[in-house]
Design a protein around this motif. Structure first.
Motif, PDB file in Angstrom:
ATOM      1  N   LYS A 142       0.830  -1.203   0.000  1.00 35.34           N
ATOM      2  CA  LYS A 142       0.000   0.000   0.000  1.00 35.34           C
ATOM      3  C   LYS A 142       0.868   1.258   0.000  1.00 35.34           C
ATOM      4  CE  LYS A 142      -4.104  -2.027   2.118  1.00 35.34           C
ATOM      5  NZ  LYS A 142      -3.649  -3.408   2.006  1.00 35.34           N
ATOM      6  N   GLY A 143       1.951   1.204  -0.769  1.00 33.81           N
ATOM      7  CA  GLY A 143       2.866   2.327  -0.916  1.00 33.81           C
ATOM      8  C   GLY A 143       3.653   2.172  -2.208  1.00 33.81           C
ATOM      9  N   PHE A 144       4.611   3.041  -2.412  1.00 30.09           N
ATOM     10  CA  PHE A 144       5.409   3.020  -3.640  1.00 30.09           C
ATOM     11  C   PHE A 144       6.239   1.742  -3.704  1.00 30.09           C
ATOM     12  CE2 PHE A 144       9.367   3.848  -5.893  1.00 30.09           C
ATOM     13  CZ  PHE A 144       8.877   4.292  -7.114  1.00 30.09           C
ATOM     14  N   VAL A 145       6.235   1.084  -4.875  1.00 36.99           N
ATOM     15  CA  VAL A 145       7.014  -0.129  -5.079  1.00 36.99           C
ATOM     16  C   VAL A 145       7.588  -0.099  -6.493  1.00 36.99           C
ATOM     17  CG1 VAL A 145       5.666  -1.528  -3.476  1.00 36.99           C
ATOM     18  CG2 VAL A 145       5.048  -1.468  -5.897  1.00 36.99           C
ATOM     19  N   ALA A 146       8.690  -0.859  -6.665  1.00 40.07           N
ATOM     20  CA  ALA A 146       9.287  -1.080  -7.989  1.00 40.07           C
ATOM     21  C   ALA A 146       9.268  -2.569  -8.249  1.00 40.07           C
ATOM     22  CB  ALA A 146      10.702  -0.548  -8.055  1.00 40.07           C
ATOM     23  N   GLY A 147       8.802  -2.954  -9.403  1.00 43.26           N
ATOM     24  CA  GLY A 147       8.717  -4.367  -9.748  1.00 43.26           C
ATOM     25  C   GLY A 147       9.961  -4.866 -10.460  1.00 43.26           C
ATOM     26  N   ASP A 148       9.943  -6.163 -10.743  1.00 41.81           N
ATOM     27  CA  ASP A 148      11.048  -6.764 -11.491  1.00 41.81           C
ATOM     28  C   ASP A 148      10.960  -6.373 -12.951  1.00 41.81           C
ATOM     29  OD1 ASP A 148      11.866  -7.985  -9.184  1.00 41.81           O
ATOM     30  OD2 ASP A 148      10.785  -9.867  -9.594  1.00 41.81           O
ATOM     31  N   THR A 149      12.107  -6.507 -13.622  1.00 41.68           N
ATOM     32  CA  THR A 149      12.136  -6.179 -15.045  1.00 41.68           C
ATOM     33  C   THR A 149      11.210  -7.112 -15.807  1.00 41.68           C
ATOM     34  OG1 THR A 149      14.428  -5.515 -14.795  1.00 41.68           O
ATOM     35  CG2 THR A 149      13.633  -5.866 -17.026  1.00 41.68           C
ATOM     36  N   ILE A 150      10.392  -6.561 -16.657  1.00 41.87           N
ATOM     37  CA  ILE A 150       9.442  -7.366 -17.425  1.00 41.87           C
ATOM     38  C   ILE A 150       9.418  -6.863 -18.849  1.00 41.87           C
ATOM     39  CG2 ILE A 150       7.973  -7.894 -15.440  1.00 41.87           C
ATOM     40  CD1 ILE A 150       6.051  -5.708 -16.415  1.00 41.87           C
ATOM     41  N   VAL A 151       8.889  -7.692 -19.733  1.00 41.90           N
ATOM     42  CA  VAL A 151       8.572  -7.277 -21.098  1.00 41.90           C
ATOM     43  C   VAL A 151       7.098  -6.950 -21.112  1.00 41.90           C
ATOM     44  CG1 VAL A 151       8.469  -7.942 -23.515  1.00 41.90           C
ATOM     45  CG2 VAL A 151      10.363  -8.716 -22.075  1.00 41.90           C
ATOM     46  N   GLY A 152       6.800  -5.680 -21.382  1.00 43.52           N
ATOM     47  CA  GLY A 152       5.425  -5.227 -21.269  1.00 43.52           C
ATOM     48  C   GLY A 152       4.476  -5.970 -22.194  1.00 43.52           C
ATOM     49  N   ARG A 153       3.258  -6.221 -21.713  1.00 42.18           N
ATOM     50  CA  ARG A 153       2.246  -6.846 -22.567  1.00 42.18           C
ATOM     51  C   ARG A 153       1.711  -5.873 -23.610  1.00 42.18           C
ATOM     52  NH1 ARG A 153      -1.291 -10.118 -17.942  1.00 42.18           N
ATOM     53  NH2 ARG A 153       0.333 -11.637 -17.441  1.00 42.18           N
ATOM     54  N   VAL A 154       1.773  -4.585 -23.253  1.00 38.44           N
ATOM     55  CA  VAL A 154       1.255  -3.572 -24.177  1.00 38.44           C
ATOM     56  C   VAL A 154       2.319  -3.228 -25.213  1.00 38.44           C
ATOM     57  CG1 VAL A 154       0.289  -1.264 -24.370  1.00 38.44           C
ATOM     58  CG2 VAL A 154      -0.232  -2.695 -22.366  1.00 38.44           C
ATOM     59  N   VAL A 160      10.981  -1.406 -16.359  1.00 40.38           N
ATOM     60  CA  VAL A 160      10.967  -1.597 -14.912  1.00 40.38           C
ATOM     61  C   VAL A 160       9.715  -0.882 -14.392  1.00 40.38           C
ATOM     62  CG1 VAL A 160      12.150  -1.190 -12.753  1.00 40.38           C
ATOM     63  CG2 VAL A 160      13.474  -1.732 -14.803  1.00 40.38           C
ATOM     64  N   PRO A 161       8.673  -1.599 -13.953  1.00 45.13           N
ATOM     65  CA  PRO A 161       7.434  -0.942 -13.524  1.00 45.13           C
ATOM     66  C   PRO A 161       7.568  -0.361 -12.113  1.00 45.13           C
ATOM     67  CG  PRO A 161       7.224  -3.306 -13.318  1.00 45.13           C
ATOM     68  CD  PRO A 161       8.567  -3.059 -13.922  1.00 45.13           C
ATOM     69  N   ILE A 162       7.032   0.850 -11.928  1.00 45.70           N
ATOM     70  CA  ILE A 162       6.911   1.444 -10.601  1.00 45.70           C
ATOM     71  C   ILE A 162       5.445   1.797 -10.402  1.00 45.70           C
ATOM     72  CG2 ILE A 162       9.279   2.304 -10.538  1.00 45.70           C
ATOM     73  CD1 ILE A 162       8.244   5.052 -11.321  1.00 45.70           C
ATOM     74  N   ALA A 163       4.975   1.614  -9.192  1.00 49.10           N
ATOM     75  CA  ALA A 163       3.517   1.752  -8.981  1.00 49.10           C
ATOM     76  C   ALA A 163       3.203   2.377  -7.628  1.00 49.10           C
ATOM     77  CB  ALA A 163       2.862   0.378  -9.099  1.00 49.10           C
ATOM     78  N   LEU A 164       2.012   3.012  -7.575  1.00 43.86           N
ATOM     79  CA  LEU A 164       1.437   3.529  -6.330  1.00 43.86           C
ATOM     80  C   LEU A 164       0.024   2.971  -6.200  1.00 43.86           C
ATOM     81  CD1 LEU A 164       2.502   7.294  -6.273  1.00 43.86           C
ATOM     82  CD2 LEU A 164       3.142   5.528  -4.611  1.00 43.86           C
ATOM     83  N   PRO A 165      -0.429   2.701  -4.978  1.00 45.97           N
ATOM     84  CA  PRO A 165      -1.797   2.203  -4.811  1.00 45.97           C
ATOM     85  C   PRO A 165      -2.803   3.352  -4.952  1.00 45.97           C
ATOM     86  CG  PRO A 165      -0.759   2.411  -2.687  1.00 45.97           C
ATOM     87  CD  PRO A 165       0.297   2.754  -3.699  1.00 45.97           C
ATOM     88  N   VAL A 166      -3.976   3.027  -5.468  1.00 43.88           N
ATOM     89  CA  VAL A 166      -5.098   3.972  -5.506  1.00 43.88           C
ATOM     90  C   VAL A 166      -6.002   3.644  -4.299  1.00 43.88           C
ATOM     91  CG1 VAL A 166      -7.077   4.824  -6.809  1.00 43.88           C
ATOM     92  CG2 VAL A 166      -4.966   4.147  -8.018  1.00 43.88           C
ATOM     93  N   MET A 167      -6.067   4.563  -3.343  1.00 43.50           N
ATOM     94  CA  MET A 167      -6.772   4.316  -2.084  1.00 43.50           C
ATOM     95  C   MET A 167      -8.028   5.199  -2.022  1.00 43.50           C
ATOM     96  SD  MET A 167      -4.623   2.124  -0.787  1.00 43.50           S
ATOM     97  CE  MET A 167      -5.180   2.010   0.907  1.00 43.50           C
TER      98      MET A 167
END
Length: 573
Positions: A142-154, A160-167
């Motif tokens: 429920k905070g800022f995170v960085a994911g593993d390296t991926i090949v995007g589906r789009v 390298v994805p970085i994300a924030l939760p929508v609360m």
């Protein structure tokens, strides 16, 4: 043990004198090398820290941008599933990414199940991202995170994805995510400056390179080995890179431990160019080698070659050659003085040798004449005994005369061998025995009886008269007794005379296969009793022992064992 030459001693002395200089140079080079290693380690650490700071700045800027973007009301409403807000959300994210075309790839918003409700790429709408690790992480943290390296589906590019939760009201409603491109990571790596030879690369937890210049990425170990290091939490290690060279590595986590900065530099253990400190030491070593070579060849030219010429001159003089000492080039005064002394000595030796040679030739002539006259006198005595034996009617006394004649003949043969050989004090043992047996056998075999064959085997050795006379008399007596045996019932009559060496002893064996005419009597009391007594006395004279036995099938076996005779010195003959 080989002695050292003058040249070797001189070079060794100079080498020992140079050792302290070389030792100090090596110590200084080692000290400078250690300081260089420390500087390289500090540089690696500094570059690693700078790289982490640069990447941390990239992620922090991305986090601020993502936080500002995800704070828009359309993002929250799109995550809640409102269809009307999805269009405004798509346009909003597209405008944001258009401002950073080289840093970010795709942005999207999902609901609480991971289904994309808003995205910069229309094809992403409706896709499920619930299986992505970044979605699992952001829902849990429920905070800022960085994911593993991926090949995007789009998009097919790796990100390298970085994300924030929508609360909303403290509850997780979805995820707002943007993908940092590898190009941005590579440009950040290129911006990190450092000493020459240091490379910077970015890898994920699997050990795969995702950023950095191509040369730096080729330095990395194979992904499997690098992954072991990352899992083990090691921050410094050395290994072989994919370009087959050896490197030192420093590892720093970045981006929430999903990515790692790997800094590399050539290792001392690998194929590294020679450092300046050791290059200077190598120059000193080469200079010392040049000095030693100059001394070696200088000593050879001005000392060894003249001495070798003098030695060759002395060897030729010793062999009796008539030569003059005349070097091909001028020598130093010291060598010229030595050469003059050797030349004077050679002349004196040649003069004395000529006088000695004349004396030796006179002595040889006298010895030859003496041995020849002794041999003739002994032969005359043998002939007189033979004439006297013709006047004797008793076979027993005639046999005694024959035995005495054979003893005189033995001495005559010995003196003939002495004056026929070049050495006046040595005789050929085997040839002496062969001649002796042949002479004493003449006239000893009656007509009508088969003569025994002789088998004589003796080692090639030369003995002096003090040994040859007793041995010759022993052979004479033993063969005379053997010739008196009856060989008529023996298919192959033979007399064996064998001499063999056993360590420091010589064994003389004389045996026959005839039948003694007085076979019923013991050997010491049988026919030839005086001869056997004489054999024992002669064996004692040799310092040995004698064994006399009668063989079961007839015949005698005489075994004389005595110490190996030392060759007499011809000079004392």
């Amino acid at each position: 043990m080989a002695r050292w030459s003058l040249r070797s001693k001189l070079v060794t002395l100079v080498a020992l004198a140079l050792l302290p200089v070389l030792g100090l140079a090596a110590w200084q080079a080692e000290k400078e090398e250690a300081a260089g290693i420390d500087r390289r380690a500090a540089a690696l650490g500094a570059v690693a820290d700078l790289s982490v700071a640069r990447y941390s700045g990239l992620f922090e800027a991305s986090q601020r941008m993502l936080a500002a973007a995800c704070a828009d009301e359309s993002i929250e409403r799109a995550a809640s599933g409102e269809a009307a807000a999805a269009g405004r959300c798509d346009g909003y994210l597209t405008r944001i990414l258009a401002a950073y075309p080289d840093q970010y790839s795709t942005a999207l918003v999902t609901d609480d199940q991971g289904v994309a409700r808003c995205a910069t790429a229309p094809t992403a709408i409706g896709m499920s991202f619930g299986d992505r690790d970044v979605f699992q992480k952001v829902r849990s943290a429920k905070g800022f995170v960085a994911g593993d390296t991926i090949v995007g589906r789009v998009a097919s590019r790796a990100i390298v994805p970085i994300a924030l939760p929508v609360m909303r009201d403290g509850a997780f409603r979805g995820m707002c995510v943007v993908g940092i491109t590898l190009k941005a990571l590579a440009e950040t790596a290129a911006q990190v400056g450092g000493p020459s030879g240091i490379g910077v690369a970015v890898v994920d937890r699997s050990g795969a390179a995702i950023g950095g210049d191509p040369q730096s990425m080729r330095r990395l170990p194979v992904p499997a080995r690098l992954a072991e290091v990352l899992i083990g939490g090691r921050v410094a290690f050395s290994d072989v890179g994919q370009d087959a060279s050896f490197y030192e590595f420093r590892v720093r986590p970045v981006g929430g431990s999903a990515l790692f900065v790997v800094v590399s530099a050539p290792s001392k253990e690998g194929a590294v160019p020679l450092s300046a400190a050791w290059a200077n030491f190598l120059l000193i070593v080469l200079a010392a080698i040049v000095v030693l070579l100059v001394i070696w060849f200088g000593a050879d030219r001005w000392c060894v070659q003249p001495l070798r010429y003098i030695q060759d001159f002395a060897d030729k003089v010793a062999r009796g050659e008539n030569i003059v000492l005349s070097p091909s080039r001028p020598w130093s005064p010291e060598m010229a003085s030595v050469a003059a002394g050797v030349s004077a000595m050679a002349e004196a030796i040649a003069s004395r040798e000529a006088a000695l040679r004349a004396n030796v030739e006179q002595r040889d002539h006298m010895l030859r004449e003496i041995h020849h006259r002794v041999k003739n006198n002994l032969q005359m005595i043998s002939s007189l005994l033979n004439l006297q034996a013709g006047e004797i009617r008793s076979p027993r006394i005639r046999r005694f005369f024959g035995d005495a004649q054979n003893r005189v003949l033995t001495l005559s043969i010995l003196h003939r061998h002495l004056y026929e050989r070049s050495s006046w004090s040595l005789v050929d043992f085997q040839q002496f025995i062969s001649d002796l047996v042949r002479q004493i056998s003449v006239g000893r075999i009656p007509q009508g009886r088969q003569a025994p064959r002789y088998h004589i085997r003796a080692p090639i050795m030369a003995v002096g008269p003090d040994t040859a006379i007793p041995i010759g008399l022993i052979v004479t007596e033993a063969v005379s007794i053997a010739l008196s045996h009856d060989f008529s019932r023996t298919p192959t009559p033979e007399i064996r005379i064998e001499t063999s060496e056993h360590g420091e002893e010589v064994q003389l064996v004389i045996e026959d296969n005839g039948v003694a005419r007085d076979i019923g009597m013991p050997v010491p009391e049988g026919r030839g009793g005086f001869a056997l007594t004489l054999i024992r006395g002669l064996a004692m004279q040799l310092g040995g022992e004698v064994s006399i036995e009668r063989k079961p099938d007839g015949g005698n076996r005489v075994v004389v064992t005595f110490p190996t005779p030392a060759a007499d010195d011809p000079a004392n003959a």
